[in-house]
Design an enzyme around this catalytic site. Structure first.
Site, PDB file in Angstrom:
ATOM      1  N   THR A   1       0.708  -1.141  -0.129  1.00 37.70           N
ATOM      2  CA  THR A   1       0.093  -0.051  -0.052  1.00 37.70           C
ATOM      3  C   THR A   1       0.617   1.234   0.063  1.00 37.70           C
ATOM      4  OG1 THR A   1      -1.740  -1.205   1.310  1.00 37.70           O
ATOM      5  CG2 THR A   1      -1.864   1.093   1.429  1.00 37.70           C
TER       6      THR A   1
ATOM      7  N   ASP B   1       1.870  -7.168  -3.934  1.00 37.25           N
ATOM      8  CA  ASP B   1       1.234  -7.020  -2.546  1.00 37.25           C
ATOM      9  C   ASP B   1       1.726  -8.186  -1.790  1.00 37.25           C
ATOM     10  OD1 ASP B   1      -2.031  -6.708  -1.609  1.00 37.25           O
ATOM     11  OD2 ASP B   1      -0.896  -8.164  -0.604  1.00 37.25           O
TER      12      ASP B   1
HETATM   13  N1  ASP Z   1      -2.191  -5.933   1.047  1.00 33.88           N
HETATM   14  C1  ASP Z   1      -1.266  -5.043   1.402  1.00 33.88           C
HETATM   15  C2  ASP Z   1      -0.003  -5.704   1.248  1.00 33.88           C
HETATM   16  O1  ASP Z   1       0.549  -6.269   2.405  1.00 33.88           O
HETATM   17  C3  ASP Z   1      -1.332  -4.373   2.568  1.00 33.88           C
HETATM   18  C4  ASP Z   1      -0.271  -3.335   2.952  1.00 33.88           C
HETATM   19  O2  ASP Z   1       0.409  -2.767   2.283  1.00 33.88           O
HETATM   20  O3  ASP Z   1      -0.349  -2.940   4.160  1.00 33.88           O
HETATM   21  O4  ASP Z   1       1.044  -5.536   0.601  1.00 33.88           O
END
Ligand code: ASP
Length: 340
Positions: free
Chosen positions: A13, A57
């Site tokens: 993110t 991700d």
């Molecule tokens: N789904 C994302 C990830 O772990 C969540 C984040 O970046 O905090 O890549």
């Protein structure tokens, strides 16, 4: 001389920006980082960036990506004073724990960070996490880095990476380190808790371990787990290790079928590690009747390690071909400050 920091973007993110018109999240262009976040120019360090070709991700993370990160650090180890790794928060504790074992004799800071909201969001936590992580990685005393280990920085705290776990999918305070003190607290000033920092032997050369053996299983006990589930997991072909997530201080059912199944696996050379399902505290085999049997049959104590650290330590030790005779005593020894 200003410290040189290498920023490694793996995905998550933190590296997203919301298109103001469509509202769609897209990857941020890290090549133009200094233009997009001009605050970074105010930091007393020189920053260079490198990014995964295809940022991921972190739910897609796996040991081959861990090796990629380790190789980037290895390649740039001499020319940089510190490393900041931008990573999705979902599996950050696993990657950061893995790197702590893979980077033996590390004497420079490797700081993992990420965020709950994208860097382009109005209420983002990404800027603070990014800026303070870089500051923490730049801390020096008599021209030497203050942090000489793998850390994880999130929401005003630097933790020892292999002591962390993700505890919240929504709060900005997404991580905790239940069994070890915070290394740095960020308020008006950065408060470094010197006595809790890892103090490596700085004469030893960095050794990067790249073989993580994933022939392992994680068995979380629950009332009702039965013989076919346990046997199915322990009879998996080529199994070399199992992490057993037990109740409380390392307790399990005393039913014969369960102990016999573990005993059979151990006799076939499978290393079985006992960690607790509780988020804090330690395994203490032998305290109750319900853990005495485990101790007797040779189950290894994971003490107060997180499940994340226990998994990564097991993969690392299996990959390092530690002999069967030494395995239990090496596993029960703190290698990177992962257990008390
Ligand atoms: N789904 C994302 C990830 O772990 C969540 C984040 O970046 O905090 O890549």
């Amino acid at each position: 001389m200003k410290p040189k920091i290498l920023l490694i973007y793996t995905g998550g993110t933190i590296g997203m920006i919301k298109d103001p018109e469509t509202g769609v999240l897209r990857a941020f262009d890290f090549d133009n980082l200094l233009i997009k976040i001009p605050e970074l120019k105010l930091l007393a360090c020189d920053i260079e960036t490198v990014s995964f070709k295809e940022p991921i991700d972190s739910s897609n993370m796996n040991p081959s990506y861990w090796v990629q990160i380790a190789e980037i650090i290895e390649k740039h180890y001499q020319s940089f004073d510190g490393f900041v790794i931008l990573h999705g928060s979902d599996t950050m504790s696993y990657t950061a724990s893995a790197l702590s074992f893979m980077l033996e004799n590390l004497t420079k800071p490797v700081v993992f960070t990420g965020s709950q909201l994208p860097i382009g969001d109005l209420r983002t936590d990404a800027k603070e996490n990014l800026i303070t992580s870089i500051q923490v990685a730049s801390l020096q005393k008599r021209d030497k880095p203050v942090i000489k280990e793998v850390g994880l920085y999130f929401e005003y705290k630097l933790y020892r990476a292999n002591r962390t776990t993700k505890i919240n999918a929504e709060h900005f305070e997404a991580f905790s380190s239940p069994n070890y003190q915070d290394l740095v607290e960020s308020g008006v000033h950065l408060r470094v808790n010197e006595e809790f920092l890892w103090k490596p032997n700085s004469r030893r050369k960095l050794k990067v371990h790249k073989h993580m053996d994933d022939n392992i299983v994680l068995i979380k006990l629950f009332p009702g787990i039965n013989i076919s589930t346990i046997e199915c997991m322990l009879n998996r072909p080529n199994l070399k290790g199992a992490i057993l997530e037990t109740y409380g201080a390392g307790n399990c059912t005393t039913e014969r079928w369960f102990i016999d199944a573990l005993k059979k696996a151990i006799s076939k050379g499978v290393h079985i590690i006992n960690v607790t399902q509780c988020s804090g505290g330690s395994v203490l085999m032998g305290q109750y009747e319900t853990s005495t049997q485990l101790k007797k049959i040779g189950v290894i104590s994971g003490e107060d390690m997180t499940t994340e650290a226990a998994i990564c330590k097991l993969m690392y030790m299996l990959g390092s071909k530690i002999s069967d005779t030494d395995f239990k005593s090496v596993y029960e020894t703190p290698l990177r400050g992962e257990m008390s």
